[in-house]
Design an enzyme around this catalytic site. Structure first.
Site, PDB file in Angstrom:
ATOM      1  N   TYR A   1       0.830  -1.213   0.000  1.00 32.68           N
ATOM      2  CA  TYR A   1       0.000   0.000   0.000  1.00 32.68           C
ATOM      3  C   TYR A   1       0.864   1.262   0.000  1.00 32.68           C
ATOM      4  O   TYR A   1       0.642   2.181   0.796  1.00 32.68           O
ATOM      5  CB  TYR A   1      -0.967  -0.007   1.192  1.00 32.68           C
TER       6      TYR A   1
ATOM      7  N   TYR B   1     -13.787  -6.628   4.380  1.00 35.89           N
ATOM      8  CA  TYR B   1     -12.501  -6.752   3.688  1.00 35.89           C
ATOM      9  C   TYR B   1     -12.076  -8.211   3.763  1.00 35.89           C
ATOM     10  O   TYR B   1     -12.066  -8.810   4.834  1.00 35.89           O
ATOM     11  CB  TYR B   1     -11.425  -5.869   4.337  1.00 35.89           C
TER      12      TYR B   1
ATOM     13  N   ASP C   1     -14.696 -15.924   7.313  1.00 33.64           N
ATOM     14  CA  ASP C   1     -13.321 -15.522   7.101  1.00 33.64           C
ATOM     15  C   ASP C   1     -12.684 -15.259   8.465  1.00 33.64           C
ATOM     16  O   ASP C   1     -12.835 -14.178   9.032  1.00 33.64           O
ATOM     17  CB  ASP C   1     -13.296 -14.264   6.216  1.00 33.64           C
TER      18      ASP C   1
ATOM     19  N   LYS D   1      -2.929 -16.301   8.530  1.00 33.69           N
ATOM     20  CA  LYS D   1      -2.182 -15.414   9.419  1.00 33.69           C
ATOM     21  C   LYS D   1      -1.492 -16.148  10.575  1.00 33.69           C
ATOM     22  O   LYS D   1      -0.339 -16.535  10.462  1.00 33.69           O
ATOM     23  CB  LYS D   1      -3.070 -14.285   9.933  1.00 33.69           C
TER      24      LYS D   1
END
Length: 428
Positions: free
Chosen positions: A17, A144, A245, A274
């Site tokens: 980003y 997201y 998710d 993760k």
């Protein structure tokens, strides 16, 4: 690391980003241990981000390191097509044991975004196998789910960082996000938008995908568990698969091993990533029900059409097994409770600061929502100067520290956040 290396990085390497022509400053980390990152200049700073939610037991954990060394002496990688190996088999056994009984088929992949792509492809191929052309996904706003194209298509088209790409993406369905906070009273009106969309489009929807309880990049909001319960009821009524998710929230971050356990609901597909390897190496998994797996496998194609090169990587599977073994000792529960207590004690009072709109705490997650957007370049420099690593975004300053963090180090993180709120030049 020489100054020329830093200059090379600045000119040639794209970071997340960031701009290649006007990049944000990068801080050279030469080693890490426990909760500390050691910078090039020898300074140790406290990591408040767990390297984006992943390094839950801290850095250079001896048990995790030992598992990596043991596995690499045998093999670091072997293709998973037509080959299996003990580390993958053991990991899948562990994941099936940890998750609801319904989820007994595992697809391993190499990142959280790919786990979401796999889930979407499972949904589409499931309905294709049943002779139905269902390609719409229903989710909620402020969501997201990752940076790949399928994941972007189910991230909020208006409020996400990906809106520039949405003219290229499939058009999915977005209900209003629930307004009821996790800790507040449930508002029955929160389910109305979702209910209307699912009833109107029931025969078009391939599946529902949600971040359970915690909406991450979409605003770090913690919504009420009853919303998940209502969603599960509607999905069951309309025979629509439900996908969770848990890439960010899985493995204890919210105070439950999985966030969906706050609502006592069970998904048809579950995405993990993760923290699965304790922040050592990339790995993800998509678990699904036997019904969905069999339906796909008994279709005309007779197989599921996906296969990453590094699927089932032995090194990643081995360290994931060691990570889960640490978690099975259940010390994480006490660690997360202690973090939550300190966040409630020391972070929540920042709600009274003139610069703050809201402060939110759940498990080992603390969020300060500011009235103004942060100047990321300047506030990052401020945090490093004051001995901590915190990576805010937009108006949010949040921390997700390693579970092993001491109360004193946690207090330091909070005190530096408090100090930053008094610096006018850190906000836009």
């Amino acid at each position: 690391m020489s100054q020329s290396d830093i200059l090379f990085d600045y000119k040639h390497i794209w970071h997340p980003y960031s701009s290649i022509t006007n990049p944000l400053s990068c801080y050279s980390v030469i080693s890490a241990k426990g909760v500390y990152l050691k910078l090039k200049n020898g300074k140790n700073i406290i990591d408040g981000m767990s390297s984006w939610w992943s390094t839950i037991h801290g850095y250079n954990h001896p048990i995790l390191n030992k598992s990596l060394k043991k596995q690499i002496r045998k093999m670091s990688h072997v293709m998973f097509g037509g080959i299996t190996h003990p580390s993958a088999i053991l990991l899948c056994k562990k994941l099936i044991k940890l998750t609801p009984e319904k989820l007994d088929c595992v697809f391993l992949s190499d990142s959280g975004s790919i786990a979401i792509e796999v889930a979407i492809k499972m949904l589409i191929q499931y309905w294709e196998s049943l002779g139905q052309n269902r390609i719409k996904i229903l989710t909620i706003r402020n969501s997201y789910h990752g940076d790949t194209f399928g994941a972007m298509s189910i991230s909020d088209p208006n409020n996400s960082m990906h809106k520039i790409y949405h003219r290229f993406l499939p058009k999915n369905l977005f209900a209003n996000a629930p307004s009821s906070d996790f800790h507040q009273q449930w508002n029955a009106n929160d389910i109305i938008s979702f209910q209307k969309i699912i009833e109107k489009n029931a025969f078009k929807i391939a599946g529902v995908i949600l971040e359970p309880i915690v909406q991450g990049v979409g605003g770090m909001r913690f919504y009420h568990p009853i919303f998940l319960k209502k969603v599960e009821e509607l999905c069951k009524y309309h025979s629509i698969p439900l996908v969770f998710d848990e890439i960010a929230t899985g493995f204890g971050r919210t105070g439950k091993f999985f966030a969906f356990q706050h609502a006592n609901v069970i998904p048809d597909i579950l995405c993990l990533g993760k923290a699965m390897t304790g922040g050592t190496i990339t790995l993800a998994a998509t678990l699904t029900s036997r019904d969905i797996a069999n339906t796909i496998s008994n279709s005309n194609t007779r197989c599921f059409m996906h296969g990453p090169t590094y699927m089932g990587n032995p090194l990643a599977c081995a360290v994931a097994n060691a990570n889960i073994k640490i978690l099975e000792k259940n010390e994480w529960k006490k660690q997360v409770i202690n973090i939550e207590k300190e966040l409630c004690k020391s972070l929540l009072p920042l709600i009274d600061h003139s610069r703050v709109i809201d402060v939110r705490v759940l498990g080992a997650i603390g969020v300060v929502e500011c009235k103004q957007q942060v100047n990321l370049e300047l506030i990052q420099k401020f945090f490093v100067k004051n001995g901590v690593w915190i990576r805010p975004f937009k108006k949010l300053i949040y921390i997700v520290p390693p579970y092993i963090i001491s109360i004193n180090n946690l207090k330091t993180l909070i005190n530096v956040i408090k100090k930053s709120l008094n610096e006018n030049n850190l906000f836009i």
